[in-house]
Design a protein around this motif. Structure first.
Motif, PDB file in Angstrom:
ATOM      1  N   PHE A  76    -122.443 -73.719 -26.291  1.00 26.50           N
ATOM      2  CA  PHE A  76    -121.643 -72.546 -26.000  1.00 26.50           C
ATOM      3  C   PHE A  76    -121.775 -71.595 -27.312  1.00 26.50           C
ATOM      4  O   PHE A  76    -121.770 -72.159 -28.370  1.00 26.50           O
ATOM      5  CB  PHE A  76    -120.135 -72.827 -25.734  1.00 26.50           C
ATOM      6  N   ARG A  77    -121.207 -70.453 -27.063  1.00 27.09           N
ATOM      7  CA  ARG A  77    -121.100 -69.304 -28.076  1.00 27.09           C
ATOM      8  C   ARG A  77    -119.756 -68.856 -27.999  1.00 27.09           C
ATOM      9  O   ARG A  77    -119.415 -68.390 -27.222  1.00 27.09           O
ATOM     10  CB  ARG A  77    -122.067 -68.163 -27.949  1.00 27.09           C
ATOM     11  N   LEU A  78    -119.213 -69.000 -29.072  1.00 25.91           N
ATOM     12  CA  LEU A  78    -117.557 -68.519 -29.681  1.00 25.91           C
ATOM     13  C   LEU A  78    -117.891 -67.093 -30.261  1.00 25.91           C
ATOM     14  O   LEU A  78    -118.736 -67.138 -31.485  1.00 25.91           O
ATOM     15  CB  LEU A  78    -116.975 -69.539 -30.345  1.00 25.91           C
ATOM     16  N   THR A  79    -116.953 -66.256 -29.867  1.00 26.26           N
ATOM     17  CA  THR A  79    -116.967 -65.088 -30.628  1.00 26.26           C
ATOM     18  C   THR A  79    -115.558 -64.602 -30.940  1.00 26.26           C
ATOM     19  O   THR A  79    -114.680 -64.569 -30.208  1.00 26.26           O
ATOM     20  CB  THR A  79    -117.671 -63.775 -29.902  1.00 26.26           C
ATOM     21  N   MET A  80    -115.266 -64.282 -32.189  1.00 23.43           N
ATOM     22  CA  MET A  80    -113.864 -64.187 -32.592  1.00 23.43           C
ATOM     23  C   MET A  80    -113.443 -62.694 -32.821  1.00 23.43           C
ATOM     24  O   MET A  80    -114.404 -61.748 -32.504  1.00 23.43           O
ATOM     25  CB  MET A  80    -113.633 -64.571 -34.165  1.00 23.43           C
ATOM     26  N   HIS A  81    -112.165 -62.411 -32.483  1.00 21.99           N
ATOM     27  CA  HIS A  81    -111.694 -60.909 -32.589  1.00 21.99           C
ATOM     28  C   HIS A  81    -112.442 -60.535 -34.185  1.00 21.99           C
ATOM     29  O   HIS A  81    -112.211 -61.475 -35.009  1.00 21.99           O
ATOM     30  CB  HIS A  81    -110.491 -60.897 -32.406  1.00 21.99           C
ATOM     31  N   PRO A  82    -112.285 -59.332 -34.445  1.00 17.16           N
ATOM     32  CA  PRO A  82    -112.703 -58.768 -35.714  1.00 17.16           C
ATOM     33  C   PRO A  82    -111.768 -58.996 -36.656  1.00 17.16           C
ATOM     34  O   PRO A  82    -110.430 -59.306 -36.454  1.00 17.16           O
ATOM     35  CB  PRO A  82    -112.668 -57.012 -35.393  1.00 17.16           C
ATOM     36  N   ASP A  83    -112.154 -59.453 -38.224  1.00 12.70           N
ATOM     37  CA  ASP A  83    -111.122 -59.969 -39.070  1.00 12.70           C
ATOM     38  C   ASP A  83    -110.773 -58.648 -39.440  1.00 12.70           C
ATOM     39  O   ASP A  83    -110.855 -57.609 -39.327  1.00 12.70           O
ATOM     40  CB  ASP A  83    -111.999 -60.823 -39.953  1.00 12.70           C
ATOM     41  N   ASP A  84    -109.778 -58.687 -40.685  1.00  6.72           N
ATOM     42  CA  ASP A  84    -109.156 -57.626 -41.302  1.00  6.72           C
ATOM     43  C   ASP A  84    -110.258 -56.599 -41.811  1.00  6.72           C
ATOM     44  O   ASP A  84    -109.857 -55.476 -42.101  1.00  6.72           O
ATOM     45  CB  ASP A  84    -108.482 -58.246 -42.295  1.00  6.72           C
ATOM     46  N   ASN A  85    -111.399 -56.948 -42.223  1.00  2.68           N
ATOM     47  CA  ASN A  85    -112.477 -55.961 -42.807  1.00  2.68           C
ATOM     48  C   ASN A  85    -113.198 -55.562 -41.252  1.00  2.68           C
ATOM     49  O   ASN A  85    -114.198 -54.718 -41.753  1.00  2.68           O
ATOM     50  CB  ASN A  85    -113.303 -56.761 -43.623  1.00  2.68           C
ATOM     51  N   GLY A  86    -113.026 -56.159 -39.955  1.00  4.36           N
ATOM     52  CA  GLY A  86    -113.704 -55.413 -39.162  1.00  4.36           C
ATOM     53  C   GLY A  86    -114.961 -56.341 -38.710  1.00  4.36           C
ATOM     54  O   GLY A  86    -115.628 -55.885 -37.663  1.00  4.36           O
ATOM     55  N   LYS A  87    -115.147 -57.259 -39.386  1.00  4.65           N
ATOM     56  CA  LYS A  87    -116.382 -58.143 -39.176  1.00  4.65           C
ATOM     57  C   LYS A  87    -116.189 -59.151 -37.791  1.00  4.65           C
ATOM     58  O   LYS A  87    -115.089 -59.599 -37.805  1.00  4.65           O
ATOM     59  CB  LYS A  87    -116.744 -58.954 -40.359  1.00  4.65           C
ATOM     60  N   VAL A  88    -116.916 -59.331 -37.161  1.00  6.40           N
ATOM     61  CA  VAL A  88    -116.780 -60.029 -35.985  1.00  6.40           C
ATOM     62  C   VAL A  88    -117.948 -61.479 -36.292  1.00  6.40           C
ATOM     63  O   VAL A  88    -119.035 -61.308 -36.332  1.00  6.40           O
ATOM     64  CB  VAL A  88    -117.317 -59.477 -34.804  1.00  6.40           C
TER      65      VAL A  88
END
Length: 159
Positions: free
Chosen positions: A50-62
């Motif tokens: 499976f592929r997990l994608t996180m919410h953007p971090d504090d710098n906007g990086k996903v």
């Protein structure tokens, strides 16, 4: 050097419910607060890729990666590893479940190492995982305990 973490929580719910909810990878965005999406890429027997994608971090990086997860219901454990390792040289995770008087004890053990060019080192990531695991485990506990309460039959006057 390599990183190692072990975190645990007891959930006041039957082991079957805890097992079913925490191993339903497609619904992890409803169980964890950090995942924006979970996409099942393949499923063969007890192995899920499976592929997990996180919410953007504090710098906007996903951040996104592919993992494999192999469930072993008979021994109440799960072994997982990152296939797309990103900043990790490797990341291996074991989830262990145990029926206890209070419900279900769930233990996460993570063994990993950061790549030399990663933006953080093993010590930083160990601290980060330990902090985040406690937050996510408490959230999972609360959501599973709520589901357990909702599944209990409501007593009637004839009971």
């Amino acid at each position: 050097m390599a990183g190692h973490t072990q975190n645990e929580i007891t959930i006041a719910a039957p082991v079957d419910l805890v097992w079913d909810m925490t191993n339903d990878v497609a619904n992890w965005p409803e169980l964890f607060s950090e995942y924006a999406s979970a996409e099942i890429l393949s499923q063969e027997g007890n192995k899920t890729t499976f592929r997990l994608t996180m919410h953007p971090d504090d710098n906007g990086k996903v951040w996104s990666w592919v993992s494999e997860r192999e469930t072993h219901r008979d021994t109440l454990n799960v072994r997982a590893r990152r296939v797309e390792t990103g900043p990790f040289a490797h990341m291996n995770i074991v989830w262990q479940y145990e029926k206890v008087r209070e419900g279900t004890r769930m233990v996460w053990t993570q063994d990993f190492a950061m790549k030399p060019d990663a933006p953080v080192d093993d010590a930083w990531m160990t601290n980060n995982i330990n902090q985040n695991s406690k937050v996510q485990m408490a959230l999972i506990r609360d959501r599973i305990e709520q589901a357990a309460r909702e599944r209990r039959p409501v007593p009637t006057l004839s009971d």
